[in-house]
Design a protein around this motif. Structure first.
Motif, PDB file in Angstrom:
ATOM      1  N   VAL A   8     -39.236  64.918 -28.794  1.00 37.26           N
ATOM      2  CA  VAL A   8     -39.844  64.154 -27.707  1.00 37.26           C
ATOM      3  C   VAL A   8     -39.930  62.669 -28.043  1.00 37.26           C
ATOM      4  N   PRO A   9     -39.153  61.821 -27.364  1.00 36.27           N
ATOM      5  CA  PRO A   9     -39.362  60.384 -27.539  1.00 36.27           C
ATOM      6  C   PRO A   9     -40.595  59.969 -26.755  1.00 36.27           C
ATOM      7  N   MET A  10     -41.441  59.143 -27.351  1.00 37.46           N
ATOM      8  CA  MET A  10     -42.671  58.763 -26.651  1.00 37.46           C
ATOM      9  C   MET A  10     -42.898  57.269 -26.734  1.00 37.46           C
ATOM     10  N   TYR A  11     -43.029  56.664 -25.585  1.00 34.62           N
ATOM     11  CA  TYR A  11     -43.332  55.240 -25.525  1.00 34.62           C
ATOM     12  C   TYR A  11     -44.470  55.041 -24.528  1.00 34.62           C
ATOM     13  N   ASN A  12     -45.613  54.651 -25.017  1.00 29.57           N
ATOM     14  CA  ASN A  12     -46.803  54.481 -24.169  1.00 29.57           C
ATOM     15  C   ASN A  12     -47.089  55.719 -23.323  1.00 29.57           C
ATOM     16  N   GLU A  13     -47.243  56.840 -23.967  1.00 26.92           N
ATOM     17  CA  GLU A  13     -47.458  58.086 -23.234  1.00 26.92           C
ATOM     18  C   GLU A  13     -48.859  58.654 -23.482  1.00 26.92           C
ATOM     19  N   GLU A  14     -49.851  57.804 -23.754  1.00 21.37           N
ATOM     20  CA  GLU A  14     -51.181  58.347 -24.066  1.00 21.37           C
ATOM     21  C   GLU A  14     -51.726  59.221 -22.941  1.00 21.37           C
ATOM     22  N   GLY A  72     -36.024  51.833 -27.922  1.00 19.54           N
ATOM     23  CA  GLY A  72     -35.426  52.375 -26.705  1.00 19.54           C
ATOM     24  C   GLY A  72     -35.245  53.877 -26.807  1.00 19.54           C
ATOM     25  N   LYS A  73     -35.247  54.516 -25.645  1.00 20.45           N
ATOM     26  CA  LYS A  73     -35.256  55.975 -25.613  1.00 20.45           C
ATOM     27  C   LYS A  73     -34.073  56.605 -26.342  1.00 20.45           C
ATOM     28  N   GLU A  74     -32.891  56.027 -26.152  1.00 15.83           N
ATOM     29  CA  GLU A  74     -31.695  56.650 -26.707  1.00 15.83           C
ATOM     30  C   GLU A  74     -31.766  56.704 -28.238  1.00 15.83           C
ATOM     31  N   ILE A  75     -32.228  55.593 -28.830  1.00 16.63           N
ATOM     32  CA  ILE A  75     -32.309  55.555 -30.297  1.00 16.63           C
ATOM     33  C   ILE A  75     -33.460  56.421 -30.786  1.00 16.63           C
ATOM     34  N   ALA A  76     -34.587  56.409 -30.036  1.00 12.89           N
ATOM     35  CA  ALA A  76     -35.705  57.274 -30.419  1.00 12.89           C
ATOM     36  C   ALA A  76     -35.258  58.730 -30.440  1.00 12.89           C
ATOM     37  N   LEU A  77     -34.435  59.077 -29.473  1.00 11.57           N
ATOM     38  CA  LEU A  77     -33.924  60.441 -29.404  1.00 11.57           C
ATOM     39  C   LEU A  77     -33.053  60.752 -30.624  1.00 11.57           C
ATOM     40  N   ASP A  93     -38.450  65.105 -22.227  1.00 13.02           N
ATOM     41  CA  ASP A  93     -39.266  63.916 -21.949  1.00 13.02           C
ATOM     42  C   ASP A  93     -40.743  64.254 -22.033  1.00 13.02           C
ATOM     43  N   ALA A  94     -41.555  63.267 -22.419  1.00  9.85           N
ATOM     44  CA  ALA A  94     -42.982  63.506 -22.578  1.00  9.85           C
ATOM     45  C   ALA A  94     -43.699  63.592 -21.233  1.00  9.85           C
ATOM     46  N   ASP A  95     -43.056  63.136 -20.172  1.00  6.39           N
ATOM     47  CA  ASP A  95     -43.763  63.051 -18.887  1.00  6.39           C
ATOM     48  C   ASP A  95     -43.656  64.331 -18.070  1.00  6.39           C
ATOM     49  N   LEU A  96     -43.136  65.411 -18.683  1.00  2.00           N
ATOM     50  CA  LEU A  96     -43.022  66.712 -18.029  1.00  2.00           C
ATOM     51  C   LEU A  96     -42.086  66.698 -16.836  1.00  2.00           C
ATOM     52  N   GLN A  97     -41.194  65.686 -16.774  1.00  2.00           N
ATOM     53  CA  GLN A  97     -40.208  65.709 -15.692  1.00  2.00           C
ATOM     54  C   GLN A  97     -39.163  66.789 -15.962  1.00  2.00           C
ATOM     55  N   ASP A  98     -38.977  67.116 -17.234  1.00  2.26           N
ATOM     56  CA  ASP A  98     -38.145  68.265 -17.581  1.00  2.26           C
ATOM     57  C   ASP A  98     -39.101  69.442 -17.753  1.00  2.26           C
ATOM     58  N   ALA A 198     -41.997  65.185 -10.459  1.00  2.00           N
ATOM     59  CA  ALA A 198     -42.423  63.793 -10.528  1.00  2.00           C
ATOM     60  C   ALA A 198     -43.117  63.584 -11.872  1.00  2.00           C
ATOM     61  N   ARG A 199     -43.138  62.347 -12.327  1.00  2.00           N
ATOM     62  CA  ARG A 199     -43.784  62.018 -13.584  1.00  2.00           C
ATOM     63  C   ARG A 199     -45.235  62.506 -13.569  1.00  2.00           C
ATOM     64  N   SER A 200     -45.698  63.128 -14.677  1.00  2.30           N
ATOM     65  CA  SER A 200     -47.046  63.712 -14.682  1.00  2.30           C
ATOM     66  C   SER A 200     -48.114  62.632 -14.774  1.00  2.30           C
ATOM     67  N   GLY A 202     -48.811  58.168 -16.276  1.00  2.00           N
ATOM     68  CA  GLY A 202     -48.169  56.959 -16.780  1.00  2.00           C
ATOM     69  C   GLY A 202     -47.080  56.506 -15.829  1.00  2.00           C
ATOM     70  N   GLU A 203     -46.244  55.547 -16.269  1.00  2.00           N
ATOM     71  CA  GLU A 203     -45.197  55.105 -15.363  1.00  2.00           C
ATOM     72  C   GLU A 203     -43.841  55.025 -16.045  1.00  2.00           C
ATOM     73  N   THR A 204     -42.783  55.009 -15.228  1.00  2.00           N
ATOM     74  CA  THR A 204     -41.437  54.992 -15.780  1.00  2.00           C
ATOM     75  C   THR A 204     -41.161  53.660 -16.458  1.00  2.00           C
ATOM     76  N   LYS A 205     -40.314  53.706 -17.498  1.00  2.00           N
ATOM     77  CA  LYS A 205     -39.989  52.485 -18.224  1.00  2.00           C
ATOM     78  C   LYS A 205     -38.671  51.899 -17.737  1.00  2.00           C
ATOM     79  N   TRP A 206     -38.150  52.482 -16.664  1.00  2.00           N
ATOM     80  CA  TRP A 206     -36.865  51.994 -16.168  1.00  2.00           C
ATOM     81  C   TRP A 206     -37.065  51.036 -15.003  1.00  2.00           C
ATOM     82  N   ASN A 207     -36.168  50.060 -14.900  1.00  2.00           N
ATOM     83  CA  ASN A 207     -36.050  49.290 -13.678  1.00  2.00           C
ATOM     84  C   ASN A 207     -34.557  49.098 -13.440  1.00  2.00           C
TER      85      ASN A 207
HETATM   86  N1  UDP Z   1     -39.093  56.378 -23.845  1.00  2.00           N
HETATM   87  C1  UDP Z   1     -38.956  55.939 -25.166  1.00  2.00           C
HETATM   88  N2  UDP Z   1     -38.674  54.613 -25.400  1.00  2.00           N
HETATM   89  C2  UDP Z   1     -38.504  53.709 -24.393  1.00  2.00           C
HETATM   90  C3  UDP Z   1     -38.618  54.186 -23.052  1.00  2.00           C
HETATM   91  C4  UDP Z   1     -38.894  55.517 -22.818  1.00  2.00           C
HETATM   92  O1  UDP Z   1     -39.100  56.712 -26.104  1.00  2.00           O
HETATM   93  O2  UDP Z   1     -38.261  52.539 -24.666  1.00  2.00           O
HETATM   94  C5  UDP Z   1     -39.403  57.811 -23.584  1.00  2.00           C
HETATM   95  C6  UDP Z   1     -40.593  58.037 -22.683  1.00  2.00           C
HETATM   96  O3  UDP Z   1     -41.801  58.041 -23.397  1.00  2.00           O
HETATM   97  C7  UDP Z   1     -40.282  59.397 -22.071  1.00  2.00           C
HETATM   98  C8  UDP Z   1     -38.768  59.392 -21.995  1.00  2.00           C
HETATM   99  O4  UDP Z   1     -38.327  58.393 -22.911  1.00  2.00           O
HETATM  100  O5  UDP Z   1     -40.692  60.465 -22.909  1.00  2.00           O
HETATM  101  C9  UDP Z   1     -38.286  59.105 -20.588  1.00  2.00           C
HETATM  102  O6  UDP Z   1     -38.818  57.880 -20.143  1.00  2.00           O
HETATM  103  P1  UDP Z   1     -39.151  57.609 -18.621  1.00  2.00           P
HETATM  104  O7  UDP Z   1     -39.960  58.741 -18.069  1.00  2.00           O
HETATM  105  O8  UDP Z   1     -39.741  56.247 -18.531  1.00  2.00           O
HETATM  106  O9  UDP Z   1     -37.709  57.593 -17.972  1.00  2.00           O
HETATM  107  P2  UDP Z   1     -37.275  58.288 -16.593  1.00  2.00           P
HETATM  108  O10 UDP Z   1     -37.790  59.687 -16.609  1.00  2.00           O
HETATM  109  O11 UDP Z   1     -37.879  57.467 -15.518  1.00  2.00           O
HETATM  110  O12 UDP Z   1     -35.770  58.223 -16.642  1.00  2.00           O
END
Ligand code: UDP
Ligand code: MG
Length: 323
Positions: A8-14, A72-77, A93-98, A198-200, A202-207
Motif C-alpha cells: 500500500v503506497p500512502m501519501y497523506n492518508e491519515e 510519487g505513487k509509482e516509486i512508492a509502489l 490503494d489506501a483509499d479503498l477504491q480498489d 469512490a474515495r473513502s 481524504g482527497e485525490t492527489k491527481w490533477n
Molecule cells: N500516493 C502515493 N504518493 C503520491 C500520491 C499518491 O503514495 O505522491 C498513494 C495514495 O496514498 C493512494 C494511492 O497512491 O494510496 C492512489 O492515490 P490517489 O487515490 O490520490 O489516486 P487516484 O485513486 O485518484 O488515481
C-alpha cells in the motif's frame, strides 16, 4: 515467508487509514492466516507515519517502509514491491477504491495456477466525464504508439506471483510508468472484474497537469515514434518546398516579378518555426528522461523500516538503512 503480501503506497492518508486496515484485514483473515501488509509512507505531511507506527507496533503483520520524502505513487509502489516477501503480491490503494473483497477471487485464481491476475474495472461510471474522456483518449493513443499493449481499465490493483514480482523488479528505469512496465513483462493474465468505488476519505492527489505528465512519461518510455516522426515530416516538407521553389522560379522567368507576397511569406515562416520548435521540444522530452536515467540515482531512499526482521533488511542492501 508469508503467503500473501499486500503493498500500500500512502501519501497523506491519515483519514483513510483506519477504515482501510479494518476492511482489508477482515477480508484477509478469510483468505490466509499468513499475510503481511507493507505500507510505504511516501513522505506524508500529516499523521500517516505516526499512525502507521502505532499500527505496526500492535500488529506484527503490518510493516512500514518510510521513504525519505515524497517520491510519487509509482516509486512508492516499487519500494513496496522490493520489500514484499510473499509468494503472491497485491498492490492496493489506501483509499479503498480498489475493493479488498476482490482479493479472495484473485487468490482463488492464483491457487488454481494463475501467475498474474488483473482486476479490471467493469466501467468508469464513478469518474467524471472529463476523466473518462481523457482516459479513453490516452488508452487510444497508447494502443497506437506503444508496443506492449496496455490492457484497458486495469490499474495497479492486481495479483502477481513471486515470479512476476521478480520480473518487475528487474526493470531498472527511473521513470516508473507502472502500467507500461507491467505490460512489458508480459505473462498470461487472468481477469477478475470489479466496480471501482469512490474515495473513502481524504482527497485525490491527481490533477490534470499531473495526468498529462503521466501520459508523457508513458509515451516516451514505451515509444520512440514521436522522435522518429520528424525525419519523415521534414522529408515531406522539403519535397513540397522544392516543388514550390521550382514553380516560383519558372513563374518569375516566364511572367517576371510581381508584387512579393508578404502575408504568405510570413505565415510560412511562422508555421515552420512552430513545427521546428515542437520537434525540438519532443527531443527535449526524451533528452530530459535520458538525463534522469544516466544520472542513475537510486530510485528511492528509505529513512526507516518498521516491523521488518534484520534478515529482511539485509536483502535489499542498495536501499537499506545505513547501520
Ligand atoms: N500516493 C502515493 N504518493 C503520491 C500520491 C499518491 O503514495 O505522491 C498513494 C495514495 O496514498 C493512494 C494511492 O497512491 O494510496 C492512489 O492515490 P490517489 O487515490 O490520490 O489516486 P487516484 O485513486 O485518484 O488515481
Ligand atoms: Mg484513489
Amino acid at each position: 515467508m508469508p503467503t500473501l503480501s499486500i503493498v500500500v503506497p500512502m501519501y497523506n492518508e491519515e483519514d483513510a487509514m483506519d477504515g482501510f486496515f479494518t476492511r482489508v484485514q477482515r477480508v484477509l483473515q478469510t483468505v490466509t492466516p499468513s499475510y503481511e501488509i507493507i505500507c510505504v509512507n511516501d513522505g506524508s505531511r500529516d499523521l500517516t507515519l505516526a499512525r502507521l507506527r502505532a499500527k505496526a507496533e500492535s500488529d506484527p503483520r503490518v510493516k512500514v517502509v518510510n521513504l525519505s520524502r515524497n517520491f510519487g505513487k509509482e516509486i512508492a509502489l516499487s519500494a513496496g514491491l522490493d520489500h514484499a516477501s510473499g509468494d503472491a503480491v497485491i498492490p492496493i490503494d489506501a483509499d479503498l477504491q480498489d475493493p479488498p473483497e476482490v482479493i479472495p477471487l484473485m487468490m482463488a485464481k492464483w491457487r488454481a495456477g494463475a501467475k498474474l491476475v488483473l482486476a479490471k474495472r467493469r466501467d468508469r461510471s464513478s469518474d467524471s466525464w472529463l476523466k473518462r474522456l481523457t482516459a479513453n483518449g490516452a488508452y487510444w493513443l497508447f494502443s497506437k504508439l506503444t508496443d506492449p499493449q496496455i490492457p484497458q481499465n486495469v490499474g495497479d490493483f492486481r495479483l502477481m506471483d513471486r515470479e512476476v514480482v521478480d520480473a518487475v523488479k528487474r526493470l531498472p528505469e527511473r521513470s516508473r510508468f507502472m502500467k507500461g512496465l507491467f505490460a512489458w513483462i508480459g505473462y498470461e493474465a487472468e481477469v477478475v472484474e470489479y466496480d471501482r468505488e469512490a474515495r473513502s476519505a481524504g482527497e485525490t492527489k491527481w490533477n490534470y497537469w499531473k495526468l498529462w505528465n503521466f501520459a508523457l512519461d508513458g509515451i516516451t518510455s514505451f515509444s520512440s515514434l514521436p522522435l522518429r516522426i520528424w525525419s519523415y515530416l521534414g522529408f515531406g516538407v522539403s519535397l513540397l518546398a522544392m516543388a514550390y521553389l521550382g514553380w516560383t522560379v519558372a513563374k518569375t522567368l516566364i511572367f517576371g516579378m510581381d508584387v512579393p507576397g508578404y502575408a504568405s511569406l510570413m505565415s510560412v515562416i511562422l508555421f515552420f518555426n512552430g513545427i521546428s520548435l515542437i520537434g525540438i521540444g519532443v527531443i527535449g522530452e526524451y533528452l530530459s528522461r535520458i538525463f534522469t536515467e544516466v544520472k542513475a540515482r537510486p530510485l528511492y531512499l528509505v529513512s526507516e523500516k518498521i516491523g521488518f526482521e534484520a534478515k529482511a533488511q539485509s536483502e535489499t542492501p542498495e536501499t537499506a538503512k545505513r547501520a
